[in-house]
Enzyme design. Structure first.
Site, PDB file in Angstrom:
ATOM      1  N   HIS A   1       0.863  -1.181   0.000  1.00 51.90           N
ATOM      2  CA  HIS A   1       0.000   0.000   0.000  1.00 51.90           C
ATOM      3  C   HIS A   1       0.897   1.228   0.000  1.00 51.90           C
ATOM      4  CE1 HIS A   1      -2.834   2.980   1.667  1.00 51.90           C
ATOM      5  NE2 HIS A   1      -3.819   2.172   1.339  1.00 51.90           N
TER       6      HIS A   1
ATOM      7  N   ASP B   1       2.967  -4.363   7.951  1.00 50.21           N
ATOM      8  CA  ASP B   1       1.716  -3.638   7.820  1.00 50.21           C
ATOM      9  C   ASP B   1       0.607  -4.675   7.952  1.00 50.21           C
ATOM     10  OD1 ASP B   1      -0.551  -2.290   7.118  1.00 50.21           O
ATOM     11  OD2 ASP B   1       0.152  -1.638   5.147  1.00 50.21           O
TER      12      ASP B   1
ATOM     13  N   GLN C   1      -4.588  -5.436   7.011  1.00 50.87           N
ATOM     14  CA  GLN C   1      -5.543  -6.387   6.455  1.00 50.87           C
ATOM     15  C   GLN C   1      -5.421  -7.770   7.073  1.00 50.87           C
ATOM     16  OE1 GLN C   1      -7.887  -5.490   4.353  1.00 50.87           O
ATOM     17  NE2 GLN C   1      -7.159  -3.463   3.784  1.00 50.87           N
TER      18      GLN C   1
ATOM     19  N   LYS D   1     -10.949  -0.801  10.012  1.00 49.33           N
ATOM     20  CA  LYS D   1     -11.053  -2.011   9.188  1.00 49.33           C
ATOM     21  C   LYS D   1     -11.408  -3.246  10.007  1.00 49.33           C
ATOM     22  CE  LYS D   1      -7.531  -0.310   5.925  1.00 49.33           C
ATOM     23  NZ  LYS D   1      -8.415   0.144   4.841  1.00 49.33           N
TER      24      LYS D   1
ATOM     25  N   CYS E   1      -4.643   2.475  -3.785  1.00 52.15           N
ATOM     26  CA  CYS E   1      -3.401   2.944  -3.152  1.00 52.15           C
ATOM     27  C   CYS E   1      -2.291   1.898  -3.289  1.00 52.15           C
ATOM     28  CB  CYS E   1      -3.618   3.301  -1.683  1.00 52.15           C
ATOM     29  SG  CYS E   1      -4.745   4.683  -1.432  1.00 52.15           S
TER      30      CYS E   1
END
Length: 419
Positions: free
Chosen positions: A134, A211, A214, A237, A377
């Protein structure tokens, strides 16, 4: 097409999300954009309202009852988030406004003047990311390299949407100071197995950041099992409010890092000549924090834990398998990313012939089907696979196979409209 997902009561879950009962353009809402932001269960909405109605006050400053209660709620949320990701202590969780701020906080810790050699970065040093990232895990490192003269390098991608680790030992070497990778791709749905990369990074003395924007919302995550040094994730999220996220870091590393922002609450002492700073995590939380948002995130963690992260993950894997099969029936549709459920989550991006994804998204919206259209993104991923953008459907704990069927019917309509 019809299917059942055993051992998971998706209708009971859906009943907790008021927004799922509404209509869009005269059709039942089919929300397939959870990778962008998830919907919020009634339990989180109630927690936010209760906080504002019963204990609205600033934290860590007051000795009155409301201030004490607000502080207890805020720090209680931190403790629940820490337990959710398997942190050793609550003090390892720094609240930020989102994953982007968390990654930038870490990037700010590196400089040519750092006293701690682990955060000293200059010409000849290297940071390693991947082509899968991202933008929020690309730009902070590009800017850091511009400031320090360090070099940015990256893993490429295979044709089937996986990290290309063929040159791991050459890419991650004695010049590497940090490896920062996405855990689950927001565009490809790929779940990256990071153990080999983490082991190599630590072998050469580099730090590792994931990261986890997700992954923390969708599958069981334990920072101790991952063996990394930092992870970043965001509340909106994972059924929580916007405006709240977190950087988890090993405490001794947080202790060595400089403050990110200066202001109230992050200090130990202040004189006109110099100041000293509070211990982590307060050192990184200057000013009034997102108090109600943290309370909401704590409620979201409680909700997800009650449903069960293993059950949520399996539900999404089953949905991904069902969706891959359903999309395979649509002529001229190309899935971008892994074609099998192994090592992938519930996010699927695709191209529909020569129809622009924005046009696809508009037709689907007319049918009440909410998907994402664009580069998400993640422009380097689109460039890698030769598409200007993709249409992305992303699933979560409340998604049903009927909703996937509705998307497929809408895609057939898009093909007819655009020929």
């Amino acid at each position: 097409m019809t299917a059942t997902l055993p051992m998971y009561d998706v209708q009971a879950v859906r009943a907790d999300f008021p927004i799922l009962a509404r209509q869009v353009n005269g059709a039942p809402l089919v929300y397939l954009d959870s990778a962008a932001t998830s919907q919020k269960p009634r339990q989180v909405l109630d927690a936010l309202r209760e906080h504002y109605e019963q204990r609205n006050a600033n934290v860590s400053r007051s000795v009155h009852a409301l201030g004490t209660e607000a502080t207890e709620a805020y720090e209680g949320a931190r403790a629940r988030v820490a337990a959710f990701i398997g942190a050793a202590t609550a003090e390892e969780v720094v609240f930020t406004k989102n994953s982007t701020e968390a990654i930038n906080l870490l990037a700010h810790a590196f400089s040519e003047r750092s006293i701690d050699p682990r955060f000293r970065l200059g010409p000849g040093d290297e940071i390693v990311i991947s082509e899968m990232e991202h933008h929020s895990n690309i730009l902070p490192w590009q800017l850091l390299c511009e400031r320090t003269g360090a070099t940015l390098r990256w893993f490429g991608l295979t044709d089937d949407g996986r990290l290309d680790e063929s040159d791991l030992d050459a890419l991650v070497n004695e010049r590497t100071k940090l490896v920062s990778l996405v855990h689950v791709s927001n565009i490809l749905g790929t779940v990256n197995e990071t153990a080999r990369i983490v082991a190599r990074a630590h072998q050469v003395g580099a730090l590792v950041m994931l990261d986890a924007s997700q992954s923390v919302p969708h599958l069981p995550v334990s920072v101790s099992e991952l063996g990394v040094d930092f992870i970043a994730f965001t509340g909106h999220k994972m059924c929580g409010p916007t405006g709240i996220g977190a950087l988890w870091g090993r405490y001794e590393l947080l202790l060595a890092m400089p403050p990110f922002l200066g202001g109230g609450s992050m200090i130990e002492t202040v004189t006109m000549q110099r100041s000293t700073y509070a211990l982590p995590p307060m050192k990184f939380e200057a000013g009034t924090p997102p108090i109600a948002e943290a309370v909401g995130l704590g409620a979201a963690v409680d909700y997800l834990s009650a449903v069960g992260m293993e059950a949520i993950h399996q539900h999404e894997v089953d949905l991904a398998g069902y969706a891959l099969g359903a999309l395979a029936t649509v002529p001229d549709l190309r899935v971008i990313g892994p074609q099998k459920t192994e090592g992938r989550g519930g996010t699927i991006s695709f191209a529909l012939g020569d129809i622009h994804p924005h046009d696809v998204g508009q037709i689907l919206d007319n049918e009440g089907v909410e998907v994402r259209a664009g580069h998400h993104c993640a422009r380097p991923v689109c460039a890698r696979y030769g598409v200007p953008a993709t249409t992305r459907a992303s699933f979560y704990l409340y998604t049903t196979t009927d909703e996937i069927d509705a998307m497929v019917r809408a895609l057939e309509k898009a093909r007819k409209v655009f020929g």
